[in-house]
Scaffold this motif. Structure first.
Motif, PDB file in Angstrom:
ATOM      1  N   THR A 176      -1.367  -0.725   7.012  1.00  0.00           N
ATOM      2  CA  THR A 176      -1.994  -1.173   5.767  1.00  0.00           C
ATOM      3  C   THR A 176      -3.420  -0.656   5.659  1.00  0.00           C
ATOM      4  N   GLU A 179      -6.584   2.006  -2.628  1.00  0.00           N
ATOM      5  CA  GLU A 179      -5.866   1.112  -3.536  1.00  0.00           C
ATOM      6  C   GLU A 179      -4.912   0.207  -2.760  1.00  0.00           C
ATOM      7  N   PHE A 180      -4.668  -0.988  -3.318  1.00  0.00           N
ATOM      8  CA  PHE A 180      -3.680  -1.892  -2.723  1.00  0.00           C
ATOM      9  C   PHE A 180      -3.349  -2.999  -3.720  1.00  0.00           C
ATOM     10  N   ASN A 208      -3.572   3.161   5.191  1.00  0.00           N
ATOM     11  CA  ASN A 208      -3.221   3.557   3.827  1.00  0.00           C
ATOM     12  C   ASN A 208      -4.362   3.302   2.851  1.00  0.00           C
ATOM     13  N   ILE A 209      -5.025   2.155   3.000  1.00  0.00           N
ATOM     14  CA  ILE A 209      -6.137   1.835   2.100  1.00  0.00           C
ATOM     15  C   ILE A 209      -7.297   2.798   2.316  1.00  0.00           C
ATOM     16  N   THR A 226       0.842  -1.193   0.000  1.00  0.00           N
ATOM     17  CA  THR A 226       0.000   0.000   0.000  1.00  0.00           C
ATOM     18  C   THR A 226       0.876   1.241   0.000  1.00  0.00           C
ATOM     19  N   PRO A 281       0.112   2.139  -5.611  1.00  0.00           N
ATOM     20  CA  PRO A 281       1.027   1.311  -4.811  1.00  0.00           C
ATOM     21  C   PRO A 281       1.831   0.356  -5.692  1.00  0.00           C
TER      22      PRO A 281
END
Length: 209
Positions: A72, A81-82, A75-76, A31, A124
């Motif tokens: 994680t 997005e990931f 960040n998402i 991420t 990412p």
């Protein structure tokens, strides 16, 4: 023996869960936050949902202690997005390095020696050394509490699949060549293709005699 989960401390319930739901595939999730800092971490509560649209999900638990969200998930939430990078035996040591609880801002790619690869449709990066990579956009996050032991279900839509050429045969991924690794309980892992067998699925139900 009968065990009622809500009578247990969360760590004991966790041990019961991860010892029962085995083996589990590993989502190695990369991420990026809004400032461009990258995070890479493994999660073994991971599976596919459906093919059309192609949907996958994984479930990051809250941190022990105060129940903070993991980097994680943060960040998402920020970028939507990931990437899910599939873990094969050749990168299992590097994956384990990325499970270390580093401080926010630490680049796990650098810590593990893995290589960033630009994604096609999202920001990412992918893990270059991973043989299968799923670029995902966030569909939704379902929350199950905000305390230690609780977690979130992250559901993503796969917008691009990357497969190493030599693994893709007649429209299928050769699992033995992929050599995926599964998670068991405690410190134990398993080679998913170590001892396989075949069962032919029946196309019609057996008639009653």
């Amino acid at each position: 023996m009968k065990v009622q989960p809500d009578t247990l401390a969360w760590k004991e319930a966790y041990k019961l869960l991860i010892g029962s739901v085995v083996p589990r595939p590993i989502a190695f999730v990369s991420t990026m936050d809004r400032s461009g800092d990258v995070n890479l971490a493994p999660f073994s509560f991971f599976t596919g949902i459906c093919a059309d649209p192609m949907m996958v999900c994984f479930a990051p638990m809250r941190k022990a202690g105060e129940g903070d969200k993991k980097d994680t998930l943060l960040n998402i939430e920020e970028t939507k997005e990931f990437v899910i990078n599939i873990v094969s035996e050749k990168i299992v040591e590097q994956m384990n390095e990325c499970a270390t609880p580093y401080a926010k801002g630490k680049d796990e790619f650098l810590a593990s020696g893995l290589t960033k690869e630009l994604s096609e449709l999202i920001s990412p990066p992918r893990v270059k050394e991973s043989d299968v990579q799923l670029e995902c956009t966030l569909d939704q996050i379902v929350e199950f509490g905000d305390h230690e032991g609780s977690g979130s279900l992250v559901i993503g839509k796969v917008v691009m699949v990357h497969v190493r050429d030599e693994l893709y045969e007649d429209g299928r991924i050769n699992t033995k060549k992929l050599s995926p690794v599964g998670r068991l309980a405690g410190q134990e892992y398993t080679r998913a293709t170590a001892d396989t067998f075949t069962l032919i699925r029946k196309t019609t139900a057996n008639e009653k005699s």
